[in-house]
Design a protein around this motif. Structure first.
Motif, PDB file in Angstrom:
ATOM      1  N   ALA A 127      -5.544 -49.187  12.619  1.00  0.00           N
ATOM      2  CA  ALA A 127      -4.370 -49.720  13.306  1.00  0.00           C
ATOM      3  C   ALA A 127      -3.411 -48.595  13.669  1.00  0.00           C
ATOM      4  CB  ALA A 127      -3.681 -50.751  12.420  1.00  0.00           C
ATOM      5  N   ARG A 128      -3.267 -47.631  12.780  1.00  0.00           N
ATOM      6  CA  ARG A 128      -2.422 -46.470  13.068  1.00  0.00           C
ATOM      7  C   ARG A 128      -2.903 -45.741  14.310  1.00  0.00           C
ATOM      8  NH1 ARG A 128      -3.903 -41.937   9.201  1.00  0.00           N
ATOM      9  NH2 ARG A 128      -5.639 -41.986  10.674  1.00  0.00           N
ATOM     10  N   ASP A 129      -4.196 -45.468  14.373  1.00  0.00           N
ATOM     11  CA  ASP A 129      -4.746 -44.721  15.493  1.00  0.00           C
ATOM     12  C   ASP A 129      -4.642 -45.519  16.799  1.00  0.00           C
ATOM     13  OD1 ASP A 129      -5.318 -42.776  13.658  1.00  0.00           O
ATOM     14  OD2 ASP A 129      -7.448 -43.275  13.492  1.00  0.00           O
ATOM     15  N   LYS A 130      -4.845 -46.831  16.706  1.00  0.00           N
ATOM     16  CA  LYS A 130      -4.707 -47.671  17.895  1.00  0.00           C
ATOM     17  C   LYS A 130      -3.262 -47.696  18.372  1.00  0.00           C
ATOM     18  CE  LYS A 130      -6.431 -50.414  21.008  1.00  0.00           C
ATOM     19  NZ  LYS A 130      -7.399 -49.913  22.008  1.00  0.00           N
ATOM     20  N   PHE A 131      -2.324 -47.708  17.447  1.00  0.00           N
ATOM     21  CA  PHE A 131      -0.906 -47.663  17.794  1.00  0.00           C
ATOM     22  C   PHE A 131      -0.598 -46.386  18.574  1.00  0.00           C
ATOM     23  CE2 PHE A 131       3.475 -46.444  16.864  1.00  0.00           C
ATOM     24  CZ  PHE A 131       4.173 -47.613  17.152  1.00  0.00           C
ATOM     25  N   VAL A 132      -1.066 -45.256  18.070  1.00  0.00           N
ATOM     26  CA  VAL A 132      -0.815 -43.977  18.745  1.00  0.00           C
ATOM     27  C   VAL A 132      -1.420 -43.990  20.145  1.00  0.00           C
ATOM     28  CG1 VAL A 132      -1.351 -41.509  18.725  1.00  0.00           C
ATOM     29  CG2 VAL A 132      -0.618 -42.652  16.612  1.00  0.00           C
ATOM     30  N   ALA A 133      -2.652 -44.456  20.258  1.00  0.00           N
ATOM     31  CA  ALA A 133      -3.336 -44.444  21.556  1.00  0.00           C
ATOM     32  C   ALA A 133      -2.660 -45.382  22.558  1.00  0.00           C
ATOM     33  CB  ALA A 133      -4.799 -44.837  21.370  1.00  0.00           C
ATOM     34  N   LEU A 144       2.860 -45.716   9.573  1.00  0.00           N
ATOM     35  CA  LEU A 144       3.837 -45.570  10.643  1.00  0.00           C
ATOM     36  C   LEU A 144       4.365 -44.141  10.697  1.00  0.00           C
ATOM     37  CD1 LEU A 144       5.632 -46.655  12.895  1.00  0.00           C
ATOM     38  CD2 LEU A 144       7.278 -47.373  11.149  1.00  0.00           C
ATOM     39  N   ILE A 145       4.666 -43.564   9.554  1.00  0.00           N
ATOM     40  CA  ILE A 145       5.143 -42.179   9.517  1.00  0.00           C
ATOM     41  C   ILE A 145       4.108 -41.252  10.146  1.00  0.00           C
ATOM     42  CG2 ILE A 145       5.704 -40.249   7.993  1.00  0.00           C
ATOM     43  CD1 ILE A 145       6.935 -42.360   6.077  1.00  0.00           C
ATOM     44  N   SER A 146       2.848 -41.441   9.768  1.00  0.00           N
ATOM     45  CA  SER A 146       1.776 -40.612  10.315  1.00  0.00           C
ATOM     46  C   SER A 146       1.674 -40.776  11.831  1.00  0.00           C
ATOM     47  CB  SER A 146       0.449 -40.982   9.650  1.00  0.00           C
ATOM     48  OG  SER A 146      -0.624 -40.255  10.213  1.00  0.00           O
ATOM     49  N   ALA A 147       1.801 -42.014  12.300  1.00  0.00           N
ATOM     50  CA  ALA A 147       1.709 -42.265  13.738  1.00  0.00           C
ATOM     51  C   ALA A 147       2.851 -41.596  14.492  1.00  0.00           C
ATOM     52  CB  ALA A 147       1.726 -43.776  13.997  1.00  0.00           C
ATOM     53  N   THR A 193       2.326 -37.895  14.724  1.00  0.00           N
ATOM     54  CA  THR A 193       1.287 -37.590  15.708  1.00  0.00           C
ATOM     55  C   THR A 193       1.849 -37.645  17.124  1.00  0.00           C
ATOM     56  OG1 THR A 193      -0.443 -38.450  14.246  1.00  0.00           O
ATOM     57  CG2 THR A 193      -0.975 -38.273  16.588  1.00  0.00           C
ATOM     58  N   LEU A 194       2.643 -38.674  17.413  1.00  0.00           N
ATOM     59  CA  LEU A 194       3.243 -38.793  18.748  1.00  0.00           C
ATOM     60  C   LEU A 194       4.200 -37.643  19.011  1.00  0.00           C
ATOM     61  CD1 LEU A 194       3.861 -42.640  18.758  1.00  0.00           C
ATOM     62  CD2 LEU A 194       2.393 -41.402  20.364  1.00  0.00           C
TER      63      LEU A 194
END
Length: 616
Positions: A376-382, A425-428, A431-432
């Motif tokens: 979900a984190r990776d999908k959020f970023v993408a 969320l912090i990780s996402a 990344t952004l």
């Protein structure tokens, strides 16, 4: 949020206020049964014997209305006096106590201070009948007395209190400690960075054997606890700026020394301004870009020039836990005058050419997002990146509400969170930020419940589990503080909240905005004895409704400008005086919303733009 007309947070205020009442802003500890009430004259049958009341309160024992017996306390706040009546009670260290009372009045507060652990308080509004308040606490290892109290609130009429009970083991009957520790000495200020200074001082002595905490005052404000340590890092400071500090010592009985002499230090040049290129003072507004709610659609090109940051409301998830975020313009069926997408994008470019920042805001009332997994984190970023890239946006606003952010019961340290939705969320966000670089604008718009109540309430989680909800934004804010452009807390749709003065503040007044914003600028204590470090002045704005129909807690233009003056210039302050001192770098104001502002004949943007521009 989508109905017409509706405020930005359709979450009803009464349930939130009930949560605040239920928790009193503090954690409840397990109760234990004891044999006796150790309060002197608990029912005021002997007048005010054993109680000390503030001089302006007009306190007296009355025969009606009473809860039990033949008498009750009655007192009336006057001006800045809250009509507090209190009593010092001898207690045993490391013991459990339950404090309760029956109260009647507009706003009546019950609390205990000097507990040696976490001081407690709670309140009720019960103007026509008695209501019982109760709080439980444990005493510290060296605590031999506590102060229990009742008081009202500014502008309220007379209140009554009766049958006050402190249930727990009595103290040894010895004298109550009233002697403060010695004044700390040897204060030094050094270790300067662009945003922080290190403080060190020599330990104080106390007749009870130990100092419970030291309080550090910045710029002659009130103290922020440094715990029992003789060092403290003052963070969130502006670059190339001189700051004065003082320190005092407090013991477990609540006695505090005088402050020591002020010592100054100066921060270094530089300092971050993440996602900079914003003017010194900003107006931030949300644009209803994807929906209609009665305030009318505004084409991007028609957004007034007063707005510096335009948050597109909203990017929303395709499901709660997928992390997949989508944005669409308002459908023609809802917004008959919506512009074609090409014109919408061209409008964004025109605003950016004029120096404005346009962000995608994620969340809102209907946009619950839970990044429960790495996928979900990776999908959020993408998916967020796809929106930013498609429309050429300047950054991201996080407007998570409801159960989007929650803390598991064991996650008690905002500096090292373990709850997956927080960690992911912090990780996402990191990344952004790394993907888009220094110009990436990152803002957050949490509700006061998720910031200023700071780790102080365990409530129902999204899956019916016992999760800690209040303060759930704090780990995210702290982790991203070096990359955060603006934090503009929603100072509306809120119940009364305790400020750094240990008093409740109610929305709709300049004091509420000053007290809530001051917590971010000065730092504030959270459960477990930690202190949330202050943010830089340029990172802080505060949010409020643009009109009376845009949200509960509308504040008049005059009251908002008093709050801005108090925070930024130290003038026009009311009863509450900022503990952070004067904050000339205060960034500005946020509102829900640009659409509601136009509906209200631009009262918010035109008045506050002129006022912000008039500041030094």
């Amino acid at each position: 949020m989508r109905s017409s007309p509706s405020p930005r947070l359709a979450r009803v205020v009464a349930p939130l206020a009930a949560l605040v009442v239920g928790c009193g802003g503090l954690l409840a500890l397990p109760t234990a049964a004891h044999a006796a009430n150790i309060v002197t004259n608990p029912g005021f049958e002997n007048g005010l014997a054993g109680w000390t009341c503030s001089s302006a309160a007009g306190a007296q024992a009355v025969s009606s209305p009473v809860h039990g017996g033949s008498a009750a306390l009655q007192a009336t706040p006057a001006g800045g006096d809250l009509a507090r009546c209190q009593q010092n009670v001898s207690v045993k260290p490391n013991s459990s106590y339950t404090l309760s009372a029956w109260v009647r009045g507009g706003y009546v507060f019950l609390g205990a201070s000097g507990t040696g652990t976490t001081d407690v308080s709670t309140w009720a509004s019960s103007a026509s009948s008695y209501s019982q308040l109760s709080r439980t606490f444990t005493t510290g290892a060296s605590t031999t007395s506590v102060t229990i109290y009742v008081n009202s609130w500014y502008g309220q009429g007379a209140y009554q209190a009766d049958d006050v009970v402190l249930d727990g083991p009595p103290g040894d009957g010895g004298p109550v400690d009233t002697e403060p520790p010695t004044v700390p000495g040897g204060l030094t200020v050094g270790g300067a960075t662009a945003s922080s200074l290190n403080l060190n001082w020599t330990a104080s002595t106390d007749n009870s054997g130990s100092v419970a905490r030291y309080e550090v005052s910045r710029d002659n404000g009130s103290g922020v606890s440094a715990g029992a340590s003789t060092s403290y890092t003052a963070s969130g400071l502006s670059a190339s700026t001189s700051y004065g500090f003082r320190v005092r010592a407090c013991d477990a009985a609540g006695n505090c020394s005088a402050y020591g002499s002020s010592v100054s230090g100066t921060t270094k040049e530089g300092g971050g301004n993440p996602g900079g290129q914003l003017p010194k003072r900003v107006l931030v507004g949300y644009l209803h870009a994807s929906f209609a709610n009665g305030s009318g659609y505004i084409r991007m090109r028609d957004v007034p020039s007063e707005w510096d940051v335009i948050n597109l409301a909203f990017g929303e998830p395709t499901s709660v836990t997928s992390g997949d975020i989508r944005f669409r313009q308002c459908p023609v069926a809802e917004c008959a005058n919506v512009e074609p997408e090409a014109d919408f994008i061209a409008g964004i470019r025109e605003k950016q050419a004029a120096g404005k920042k346009v962000l995608i805001s994620i969340g809102g009332q209907n946009g619950q997002v839970q990044l429960t997994s790495a996928a979900a984190r990776d999908k959020f970023v993408a998916s967020v990146s796809a929106i930013i890239d498609k429309y050429g946006l300047d950054g991201l606003d996080i407007d998570f509400e409801g159960h989007s952010l929650y803390l598991n019961r064991g996650d008690n340290d905002f500096r090292n969170p373990t709850t997956p939705v927080i960690v992911n969320l912090i990780s996402a966000l990191k990344t952004l930020k790394a993907r888009y670089g220094a110009k990436f604008v990152l803002t957050m718009a949490p509700e006061t419940f998720f910031v200023q109540l700071g780790y102080q309430f365990y409530g129902p989680g999204p899956n019916g589990t016992a999760d800690q909800r209040a303060g759930s934004y704090l780990p995210v804010i702290h982790a991203m503080r070096d990359d955060l452009t603006l934090l503009h807390v929603q100072d509306y749709n809120s119940g009364p909240i305790v400020g750094l003065d240990n008093a409740y503040h109610t929305m709709g007044t300049h004091d509420f905005h000053v007290a809530m914003t001051d917590m971010l600028l000065a730092g504030f204590p959270v459960a477990g004895g930690a202190t949330f470090p202050p943010l830089r002045q340029d990172q802080v704005a505060f949010g409020l409704p643009a009109a009376q129909y845009a949200g509960n807690g509308f504040t008049s233009v005059a009251e908002v400008q008093k709050a801005v003056d108090c925070l930024a210039k130290g003038t026009n302050c009311g009863t509450y005086k900022p503990r952070s001192g004067t904050n000339p770098g205060l960034r500005g104001l946020m509102t829900w919303s640009i659409n509601w502002d136009r509906y209200n004949n631009f009262e918010f943007s035109r008045n506050h733009r002129r006022h912000l521009d008039s500041l030094p």
